[in-house]
Design a protein around this motif. Structure first.
Motif, PDB file in Angstrom:
ATOM      1  N   UNK A  83       0.841  -1.204   0.000  1.00 15.87           N
ATOM      2  CA  UNK A  83       0.000   0.000   0.000  1.00 15.87           C
ATOM      3  C   UNK A  83       0.880   1.259   0.000  1.00 15.87           C
ATOM      4  N   UNK A  84       0.571   2.100  -0.972  1.00 13.33           N
ATOM      5  CA  UNK A  84       1.174   3.450  -1.015  1.00 13.33           C
ATOM      6  C   UNK A  84       0.057   4.404  -0.611  1.00 13.33           C
ATOM      7  N   UNK A  85       0.213   5.061   0.543  1.00 16.98           N
ATOM      8  CA  UNK A  85      -0.872   5.874   1.069  1.00 16.98           C
ATOM      9  C   UNK A  85      -0.401   7.285   1.417  1.00 16.98           C
ATOM     10  N   UNK A  86      -1.387   8.182   1.594  1.00 11.10           N
ATOM     11  CA  UNK A  86      -1.098   9.581   1.918  1.00 11.10           C
ATOM     12  C   UNK A  86      -2.202  10.112   2.807  1.00 11.10           C
ATOM     13  N   UNK A  87      -1.811  10.986   3.735  1.00 14.07           N
ATOM     14  CA  UNK A  87      -2.769  11.626   4.629  1.00 14.07           C
ATOM     15  C   UNK A  87      -2.340  13.055   4.914  1.00 14.07           C
ATOM     16  N   UNK A  88      -3.283  13.837   5.432  1.00 13.89           N
ATOM     17  CA  UNK A  88      -3.020  15.242   5.716  1.00 13.89           C
ATOM     18  C   UNK A  88      -3.231  15.528   7.191  1.00 13.89           C
ATOM     19  N   UNK A  89      -2.578  16.627   7.657  1.00 13.62           N
ATOM     20  CA  UNK A  89      -2.729  17.072   9.058  1.00 13.62           C
ATOM     21  C   UNK A  89      -2.670  18.597   9.077  1.00 13.62           C
ATOM     22  N   UNK A  90      -3.725  19.230   9.648  1.00 16.78           N
ATOM     23  CA  UNK A  90      -3.750  20.683   9.803  1.00 16.78           C
ATOM     24  C   UNK A  90      -3.064  21.026  11.120  1.00 16.78           C
ATOM     25  N   UNK A  91      -1.981  21.835  11.055  1.00 20.83           N
ATOM     26  CA  UNK A  91      -1.225  22.195  12.246  1.00 20.83           C
ATOM     27  C   UNK A  91      -0.444  23.477  11.992  1.00 20.83           C
ATOM     28  N   UNK A  92      -0.445  24.330  12.976  1.00 21.49           N
ATOM     29  CA  UNK A  92       0.323  25.572  12.911  1.00 21.49           C
ATOM     30  C   UNK A  92      -0.052  26.450  11.751  1.00 21.49           C
ATOM     31  N   UNK A  93      -1.338  26.375  11.350  1.00 25.44           N
ATOM     32  CA  UNK A  93      -1.779  27.182  10.218  1.00 25.44           C
ATOM     33  C   UNK A  93      -1.376  26.614   8.885  1.00 25.44           C
ATOM     34  N   UNK A  94      -0.894  25.396   8.870  1.00 26.02           N
ATOM     35  CA  UNK A  94      -0.466  24.754   7.623  1.00 26.02           C
ATOM     36  C   UNK A  94      -1.156  23.414   7.483  1.00 26.02           C
ATOM     37  N   UNK A  95      -1.163  22.883   6.258  1.00 17.66           N
ATOM     38  CA  UNK A  95      -1.673  21.541   5.979  1.00 17.66           C
ATOM     39  C   UNK A  95      -0.489  20.679   5.583  1.00 17.66           C
ATOM     40  N   UNK A  96      -0.133  19.800   6.452  1.00 17.79           N
ATOM     41  CA  UNK A  96       1.023  18.954   6.217  1.00 17.79           C
ATOM     42  C   UNK A  96       0.572  17.670   5.510  1.00 17.79           C
ATOM     43  N   UNK A  97       1.378  17.233   4.513  1.00 19.73           N
ATOM     44  CA  UNK A  97       1.110  16.031   3.726  1.00 19.73           C
ATOM     45  C   UNK A  97       2.047  14.918   4.179  1.00 19.73           C
ATOM     46  N   UNK A  98       1.426  13.811   4.624  1.00 18.39           N
ATOM     47  CA  UNK A  98       2.206  12.648   5.042  1.00 18.39           C
ATOM     48  C   UNK A  98       2.064  11.592   3.957  1.00 18.39           C
ATOM     49  N   UNK A  99       3.186  11.120   3.433  1.00 15.17           N
ATOM     50  CA  UNK A  99       3.209  10.093   2.386  1.00 15.17           C
ATOM     51  C   UNK A  99       4.036   8.922   2.922  1.00 15.17           C
ATOM     52  N   UNK A 100       3.461   7.704   2.813  1.00 16.48           N
ATOM     53  CA  UNK A 100       4.156   6.526   3.329  1.00 16.48           C
ATOM     54  C   UNK A 100       3.864   5.326   2.440  1.00 16.48           C
ATOM     55  N   UNK A 101       4.695   4.290   2.583  1.00 19.61           N
ATOM     56  CA  UNK A 101       4.528   3.046   1.820  1.00 19.61           C
ATOM     57  C   UNK A 101       4.894   1.880   2.720  1.00 19.61           C
ATOM     58  N   UNK A 102       4.049   0.831   2.637  1.00 22.13           N
ATOM     59  CA  UNK A 102       4.324  -0.414   3.354  1.00 22.13           C
ATOM     60  C   UNK A 102       4.248  -1.542   2.332  1.00 22.13           C
ATOM     61  N   UNK A 103       5.340  -2.325   2.226  1.00 28.05           N
ATOM     62  CA  UNK A 103       5.436  -3.381   1.214  1.00 28.05           C
ATOM     63  C   UNK A 103       5.717  -4.734   1.895  1.00 28.05           C
ATOM     64  N   UNK A 104       5.338  -5.806   1.130  1.00 34.26           N
ATOM     65  CA  UNK A 104       5.718  -7.159   1.544  1.00 34.26           C
ATOM     66  C   UNK A 104       4.941  -7.716   2.709  1.00 34.26           C
ATOM     67  N   UNK A 105       3.651  -7.409   2.806  1.00 37.19           N
ATOM     68  CA  UNK A 105       2.845  -7.971   3.882  1.00 37.19           C
ATOM     69  C   UNK A 105       2.148  -9.241   3.354  1.00 37.19           C
ATOM     70  N   UNK A 106       2.578 -10.379   3.898  1.00 37.47           N
ATOM     71  CA  UNK A 106       2.096 -11.664   3.403  1.00 37.47           C
ATOM     72  C   UNK A 106       1.090 -12.319   4.353  1.00 37.47           C
ATOM     73  N   UNK A 107       0.762 -11.695   5.414  1.00 38.95           N
ATOM     74  CA  UNK A 107      -0.212 -12.278   6.347  1.00 38.95           C
ATOM     75  C   UNK A 107      -1.612 -12.134   5.748  1.00 38.95           C
ATOM     76  N   UNK A 108      -2.296 -13.243   5.643  1.00 36.75           N
ATOM     77  CA  UNK A 108      -3.623 -13.210   5.019  1.00 36.75           C
ATOM     78  C   UNK A 108      -4.668 -12.716   6.029  1.00 36.75           C
ATOM     79  N   UNK A 109      -5.676 -12.104   5.474  1.00 38.15           N
ATOM     80  CA  UNK A 109      -5.792 -11.579   4.095  1.00 38.15           C
ATOM     81  C   UNK A 109      -4.833 -10.405   3.912  1.00 38.15           C
TER      82      UNK A 109
END
Length: 739
Positions: free
Chosen positions: A596-622
């Protein structure tokens, strides 16, 4: 014609008185006057010969004729030499004989009884030897002191009438010199005086009557002479001039000039103008240089007479000019040299300074720049946060513009599955931009897309509602790729964009290199192939660029999408729309596991911060549910670790405007500046002009730029203004600038 008694000389009685010569006015007035006199003589000589109709006054032997003047040759030879005349004059002076005066009616050729030896010899000259010299022969006067003195006799005016008788011309002494022969006066004491001794200055009466005396002389003497006859006065040893009324002796008289004879009758000669007397008296005791026959150069005149000598006459113009122009300059000294150099170089230096000042004043001013005076960075206190990473695979989290918040696992290339479709959507929108809310161009559904829809049975994710000949909008095609993850539509977009899947795949790899994705390789547009590999870190780099496209964000943040047929498809990324999640893409295969390549936002200090992250290789089902769950924890933790801190207060001086010539004007922040980050993070501060051109002058409060903290979407930006008036550089600053 009657002879002039003043022109004849009488020998002094045997009392031993010194023979003296009267001082006539000097006739040498320069080369021009001499040339004029010669020209006048030639004219008079031709006229005299033509009037007589004879060969001249020279006696010619009977039966012989002279050659015609037309032949241009002369057979005449001189009968008397200057040495003979001088010796006869000396003999007459020694014997004390007094020459007898010739009667007025007699020809000068007949020797009179009682004449001096010189005159007798001159009269007895052979008649067959004519005189052929055009200039005057000057007698030599021997003073009593024995010093021979050569003096120039004054020019005599030719007679107004030609010689009446040939015998008169024949009786003249023969002269064979083309130039003047100056006689020397021999004083009784036997001392020889130099030939250049100065002549006595004529008195006012004598100087005023040169023409009258010349006119009264008999025609047999020098009536037809065009040149000057000069006499040298005898100067006694005492340095005093001879008395005015002293008569000249025979030896002191100048010799007579006899012109060339011609067979043609002589015409009456035109009266010649008398020479203008010019008196230049050299100092006593200075020997006179030998006279030159013809002066060819201008020589300096001698200086005025010294004190105690005979008073000098009026100064000639050339003498005055020589004194004015020949004055030597004062001696060279260091002071005079320095003063002269100052006078020469001062105007030049002044001119250069003026030019320099004008150029400096009107040169274009350099562009002003903003410089930060506040701290260039700020560091948050505390230790680096620890995120809830899974136990397998790899992950990476960044806050856009601030940096990496955390990472886990080995960042090595692994299969990523349908996460590869993020690059496919990014490439299509890069080549075919789509504005937010627009559907974009319509794309034909080809047979390949319909055929690939049948691979659903093989486990592929496809859009099975497409039909041959159907069209689909670019927005719907991108939605089908990013939400239900349709492989057949991903391949359709690749062919539509680059005419073939292979060409499109090449573009995908080239773009990956441009983004710095060093561990990523794309082999297909859908990511189904296991050879399409990448790392969590590389996918975060791509995710940050993809989230900068609003049209793509508007699609990825949707929890579901309805296709053109009306069928609704859910988004496999279950993070959206919760916790500020806005995407991006899931991917799963047996080999790759859950990704999963995901992104989220956070409003702080009068700004909108963009958080981008990736998690790979998860083999636990589902596997899809596992990766979504792990990713949600990481996103929430990252949002919680963000905090803000006020680094600059409103009105604080944060920088200055530099005019480029040394002048500065402070700038201040218009509001509080808050830095956003996490523990242990160092953020950077920068001052820039925000794309506007800085003025050379402006009022206080004018906005001239902005202060930025961090970078990327979460960058903090605060305007800055002038604290005081911005003035243009001064004139002195303009003059002293070097660059």
């Amino acid at each position: 014609m009657k002879p002039d008694a003043k022109s004849e000389t009488k020998s002094e009685a045997g009392s031993g008185a010194k023979p003296e010569v009267k001082a006539p006015a000097e006739a040498a007035a320069g080369d021009d006057r001499l040339k004029a006199a010669v020209a006048a003589w030639v004219a008079n000589a031709d006229d005299s010969e033509g009037a007589d109709g004879t060969a001249g006054s020279d006696a010619v032997e009977p039966g012989k004729t002279r050659e015609s003047a037309k032949s241009g040759k002369s057979t005449d030879k001189p009968s008397v030499k200057s040495d003979t005349v001088k010796s006869d004059a000396k003999a007459a002076a020694a014997s004390g004989e007094k020459p007898a005066e010739a009667p007025a009616g007699k020809s000068a050729a007949e020797p009179a009884a009682g004449k001096s030896g010189a005159e007798a010899k001159a009269a007895d000259a052979p008649a067959g030897k004519p005189v052929d010299r055009p200039t005057a022969v000057f007698g030599v006067v021997k003073p009593k002191n024995g010093t021979a003195e050569t003096a120039e006799a004054p020019a005599k005016k030719p007679t107004d009438k030609p010689t009446d008788k040939p015998s008169d011309r024949a009786s003249a002494p023969a002269a064979d010199r083309p130039t003047a022969v100056f006689g020397a006066v021999k004083p009784k004491n036997g001392a020889a005086k130099p030939a250049g001794a100065p002549a006595k200055k004529p008195s006012g009466d004598e100087a005023a009557k040169p023409t009258d005396k010349a006119a009264d002389k008999p025609s047999g003497t020098s009536g037809d002479q065009p040149t000057a006859l000069l006499k040298a006065p005898a100067v006694p040893a005492t340095g005093k001039a001879r008395p005015k009324d002293t008569a000249d002796s025979d030896s002191e008289r100048t010799s007579q000039f006899v012109p060339l004879k011609s067979d043609t009758p002589a015409a009456p000669a035109a009266p010649a103008k008398p020479a203008i007397p010019v008196s230049v008296t050299p100092p006593t005791g200075v020997p006179k240089a030998p006279a030159e026959a013809e002066r060819t150069k201008q020589t300096p005149l001698p200086p005025q007479s010294a004190a105690g000598a005979e008073p000098a006459g009026p100064a000639a113009p050339l003498d005055l000019l020589a004194q004015l122009t020949n004055t030597p300059p004062p001696p060279e000294t260091p002071v005079r040299t320095a003063v002269r150099r100052v006078k020469i170089w001062t105007p030049l230096v002044a001119l250069l300074l003026i030019i320099f000042c004008v150029v400096q004043a009107f040169r274009p001013l350099p562009d002003p720049t903003l410089k930060l005076t506040a701290s260039k960075s700020y560091s948050f206190d505390g230790a680096k946060p620890s995120l809830p990473w899974p136990t397998e695979g790899q992950g990476h989290v960044e806050v856009s513009g601030l940096g990496t918040m955390g990472s886990f696992g080995e960042q090595k290339p692994v299969p990523i599955g349908s996460v590869a479709k993020t690059m496919t959507a990014y490439m299509v929108l890069k080549n075919h931009p789509l504005k937010q809310g627009e559907n974009g161009p319509m794309i034909d559904i080809d047979a390949k897309a319909v055929s690939d829809a049948g691979k659903e049975s093989e486990g592929e994710s496809v859009l099975n509602t497409v039909k041959p000949g159907q069209k689909i909008s670019l927005r719907d095609a991108l939605s089908a790729v990013m939400i239900p993850s349709a492989n057949n539509i991903a391949r359709l977009l690749a062919r539509w964009d680059s005419q073939s899947e292979e060409a499109f795949i090449k573009k995908m790899n080239d773009t990956a290199k441009d983004l710095g994705m060093k561990n990523t390789t794309y082999t297909d547009a859908s990511g189904l192939m296991e050879t399409t590999v990448s790392t969590a870190e590389d996918q975060v780099k791509l995710g940050k660029k993809a989230m900068e496209i609003p049209a793509l964000v508007a699609i990825t943040k949707l929890p579901s999408w309805k296709d053109p047929s009306g069928t609704t498809h859910r988004n496999y990324n279950t993070l959206v729309p919760f916790d500020g999640a806005i995407g991006i893409k899931t991917g799963s295969t047996t080999k790759a596991g859950g990704n999963l390549l995901f992104a989220g936002q956070k409003e702080i200090g009068g700004t909108t911060q963009l958080i981008v992250a990736a998690v790979l290789g998860q083999h636990k089902a589902p596997i899809i549910d596992t990766v979504n769950a792990v990713s949600k924890k990481v996103l929430i933790a990252a949002q919680g670790d963000l905090r803000d801190h006020k680094v600059v207060k409103k009105g604080d001086v944060v920088g200055r405007v530099d005019d480029g010539l040394g002048g500065t004007t402070p700038v201040v922040a218009t509001k509080d500046v808050t830095a956003v980050g996490w523990s242990g993070l160092t953020v950077s501060l920068a001052l820039n002009d925000a794309g506007r051109k800085l003025p050379h002058s402006a009022k206080a409060g004018t906005e001239v730029g902005q202060l930025t903290v961090g970078s990327g979407p979460g960058q903090v930006r605060v305007p800055v203004t002038l604290k005081k008036d911005l003035a243009e550089p001064s004139f002195g600053s303009k003059l002293t600038r070097l660059g």
